[in-house]
Write an enzyme that holds these catalytic residues in place. Structure first.
Site, PDB file in Angstrom:
ATOM      1  N   GLU A 179       0.830  -1.217   0.000  1.00  0.00           N
ATOM      2  CA  GLU A 179       0.000   0.000   0.000  1.00  0.00           C
ATOM      3  C   GLU A 179       0.859   1.261   0.000  1.00  0.00           C
ATOM      4  OE1 GLU A 179      -2.105  -0.496   3.692  1.00  0.00           O
ATOM      5  OE2 GLU A 179      -3.345  -2.134   2.953  1.00  0.00           O
ATOM      6  N   PRO A 180       1.758   1.422  -0.949  1.00  0.00           N
ATOM      7  CA  PRO A 180       2.627   2.605  -0.924  1.00  0.00           C
ATOM      8  C   PRO A 180       1.879   3.870  -1.332  1.00  0.00           C
ATOM      9  CG  PRO A 180       3.000   1.386  -2.953  1.00  0.00           C
ATOM     10  CD  PRO A 180       1.991   0.597  -2.164  1.00  0.00           C
ATOM     11  N   ARG A 227       2.893  19.865   6.039  1.00  0.00           N
ATOM     12  CA  ARG A 227       3.858  18.950   6.663  1.00  0.00           C
ATOM     13  C   ARG A 227       4.925  19.652   7.517  1.00  0.00           C
ATOM     14  NH1 ARG A 227       7.029  16.100   4.379  1.00  0.00           N
ATOM     15  NH2 ARG A 227       6.858  14.279   5.722  1.00  0.00           N
ATOM     16  N   CYS A 265      -2.026  33.574   9.184  1.00  0.00           N
ATOM     17  CA  CYS A 265      -1.827  34.214  10.490  1.00  0.00           C
ATOM     18  C   CYS A 265      -1.611  33.175  11.589  1.00  0.00           C
ATOM     19  CB  CYS A 265      -3.004  35.118  10.797  1.00  0.00           C
ATOM     20  SG  CYS A 265      -3.088  36.441   9.596  1.00  0.00           S
ATOM     21  N   GLU A 266      -0.493  32.512  11.507  1.00  0.00           N
ATOM     22  CA  GLU A 266      -0.053  31.541  12.505  1.00  0.00           C
ATOM     23  C   GLU A 266       1.471  31.615  12.529  1.00  0.00           C
ATOM     24  OE1 GLU A 266      -1.813  29.356  14.357  1.00  0.00           O
ATOM     25  OE2 GLU A 266      -3.771  29.607  13.399  1.00  0.00           O
TER      26      GLU A 266
HETATM   27  C1  LIG Z   1      -1.141   6.115   5.054  1.00  0.00           C
HETATM   28  C2  LIG Z   1      -1.274   4.671   4.818  1.00  0.00           C
HETATM   29  C3  LIG Z   1      -0.541   4.053   3.803  1.00  0.00           C
HETATM   30  C4  LIG Z   1       0.466   4.783   2.961  1.00  0.00           C
HETATM   31  O1  LIG Z   1       1.578   5.175   3.686  1.00  0.00           O
HETATM   32  P1  LIG Z   1       2.864   5.760   2.926  1.00  0.00           P
HETATM   33  O2  LIG Z   1       3.804   6.074   4.011  1.00  0.00           O
HETATM   34  O3  LIG Z   1       2.419   6.962   2.184  1.00  0.00           O
HETATM   35  O4  LIG Z   1       3.365   4.699   2.013  1.00  0.00           O
HETATM   36  C5  LIG Z   1      -0.756   2.712   3.581  1.00  0.00           C
HETATM   37  N1  LIG Z   1      -1.641   1.993   4.325  1.00  0.00           N
HETATM   38  C6  LIG Z   1      -2.350   2.561   5.315  1.00  0.00           C
HETATM   39  C7  LIG Z   1      -3.305   1.731   6.085  1.00  0.00           C
HETATM   40  C8  LIG Z   1      -2.198   3.918   5.597  1.00  0.00           C
HETATM   41  O5  LIG Z   1      -2.898   4.459   6.580  1.00  0.00           O
END
Ligand SMILES: *Cc1c(COP(=O)(O)O)cnc(C)c1O
Length: 431
Positions: A279-280, A318, A349-350
């Site tokens: 899940e990248p 970030r 304004c922070e």
């Molecule tokens: C945010 C998230 C990701 C992606 O994370 P990266 O650091 O962007 O690769 C994958 N899986 C889940 C469950 C997440 O919450």
């Protein structure tokens, strides 16, 4: 002067910074600033590199939509064969609108509502990544009501320290994410007895911006341990999802190469024959994008030089949220390394509205600066704070550029607000 080595799509031609073959100065003139700019070739390369590293196995890359959910980017990823990791109904709707295949969607997140679960069941997503026992029962009940069987996996918390920022560590035992490692077997056994769920997989996601291999290896070993135990209980696992979390270079971090990552994992997976899922998010889009901004003013305090620019924390949060570092580069190549140091700050304004601190920069009013590595968690975390419209996004490919989201207008910013109320007598007069 910033080191451009980690950003191969960026280079100076005629002293002007280009992304691919497109001049950033020209883009700023055409579309205005602040402006997000993404490189199509960088995106495709990042996806294909990931895919290729695992080509010897049945692997599904589920891009994490929350990193950047722009419809055009999702569509291109879907065309490359990507699946998607979603965390809300809104993200699911985006993926479907972009042409994503529901059978390649995994649904993560600790707080899935009944409405979200029903919607996901109706669209026949590939798998729910369940994060609590109550969620299991809720999903079973929703599936029963719809006459469906929900495909599920548990997001197990392997209690591994990813050695990253505490806000983006998600796999420690006191984290709100996932189910505790020690309760996983019991939960799978409970799930096994339910009529309207089908156990498919197991997953974990230990954190983000991880630059060491060890946490991933440790997490995998713990998950493999569980798979063996589940087999002993007669519960078969057909896919193993290792989440996202691979870091990118923001400053000078040495990152995990995809080949090392694949090698380390695959060498431990000989006894598991199922599908692999990743899940990248950041690794796919982070270094494919930048935020282009123009200097409005220079200002001095006794200890600081400020470059006040037209981008702000509402565009890129970030640095304010995680104290994150983003490289800042002059769009017009400076003749010599500047001996001036600036805090690059926005108009919000922070005091925390800082994009970068203490950078050696050649900056004058009207100069353009590129804030690098802003493709992930940039635009997607954008807000309208200070009634600032969201920045447009442009995709470049070779010498072409395409607008993939317009700048938000004042009308769009206010259209949800019901001005009919103005026509009623003021409440103070009624009372
Ligand atoms: C945010 C998230 C990701 C992606 O994370 P990266 O650091 O962007 O690769 C994958 N899986 C889940 C469950 C997440 O919450």
């Amino acid at each position: 002067m910033a080191n451009l080595t980690p950003f191969p799509e960026l280079s100076y031609h005629d002293n002007q910074l280009h992304l691919d073959e497109v001049s950033l100065t020209k883009l700023a003139e055409l579309y205005g600033t602040p402006l997000y700019v993404y490189s199509y070739s960088a995106l495709v390369k990042a996806y294909n590199d990931f895919k290729d590293a695992f080509k010897t196995r049945d692997t599904l890359i589920c891009y994490a939509v929350k990193a950047n959910g722009n419809l055009s980017l999702l569509r291109e990823l879907a065309n490359l064969g990507a699946g998607f990791d979603i965390v809300s109904m809104g993200e699911l709707q985006r993926v479907l609108q972009a042409g994503g295949d529901p059978q390649k969607i995994v649904f993560s997140g600790v707080g899935k509502s009944i409405e979200e679960i029903n919607y996901a069941l109706k669209t026949n997503i590939f798998c729910f990544n369940i994060e609590s026992e109550q969620e299991l029962y809720r999903i079973n009940e929703c599936a029963l009501n719809l006459g469906k069987k929900a495909s599920i996996s548990f997001r197990v918390n392997p209690d591994v320290d990813p050695m990253t920022h505490p806000y983006i560590s998600t796999g420690l035992k006191n984290s709100k994410f996932g189910v505790p490692f020690d309760t996983a077997i019991e939960l799978y056994r409970k799930a096994h007895l339910l009529s309207h769920v089908q156990i498919k997989g197991i997953d974990c996601h230990i954190g983000s911006q991880i630059t060491e291999l060890e946490p991933f290896i440790e997490a995998l070993e713990r998950i493999l341990e569980l798979i063996l135990k589940l087999n002993d209980h007669g519960i078969a696992i057909s896919h193993l999802d290792l989440g996202g979390g691979l870091g990118i270079t923001y400053k000078n971090e040495t990152i995990i190469s995809l080949n090392d990552y694949a090698q380390a994992l695959l060498s431990r997976l000989n006894n598991f024959n199922g599908q692999l899922i990743f899940e990248p998010g950041r690794r796919i889009i982070g270094n494919s994008g930048l935020l282009l901004t123009r200097v409005e003013y220079l200002k001095q305090s006794p200890d600081h030089n400020f470059a006040i620019v037209d981008a702000a924390m509402n565009d890129l949060v970030r640095p304010s949220l995680y104290d994150a570092w983003h490289e800042v580069v002059e769009v017009k190549k400076p003749a010599i390394e500047s001996n001036q140091f600036f805090d690059v700050v926005g108009p919000v304004c922070e005091t925390g509205d800082i994009l970068a601190s203490n950078r050696s920069l050649e900056a004058q009013p009207k100069d353009l600066l590129a804030i690098l590595s802003a493709g992930a968690y940039g635009s997607s975390m954008g807000s309208n704070y200070n009634a600032r419209p969201r920045a447009p996004e442009v995709l470049v490919f070779q010498d072409q550029h395409y607008l993939i989201s317009r700048r938000e207008s004042h009308e769009e910013l206010t259209q949800r607000e019901l001005t009919d109320f103005f026509n009623l007598p003021p409440l103070s007069k009624i009372i």
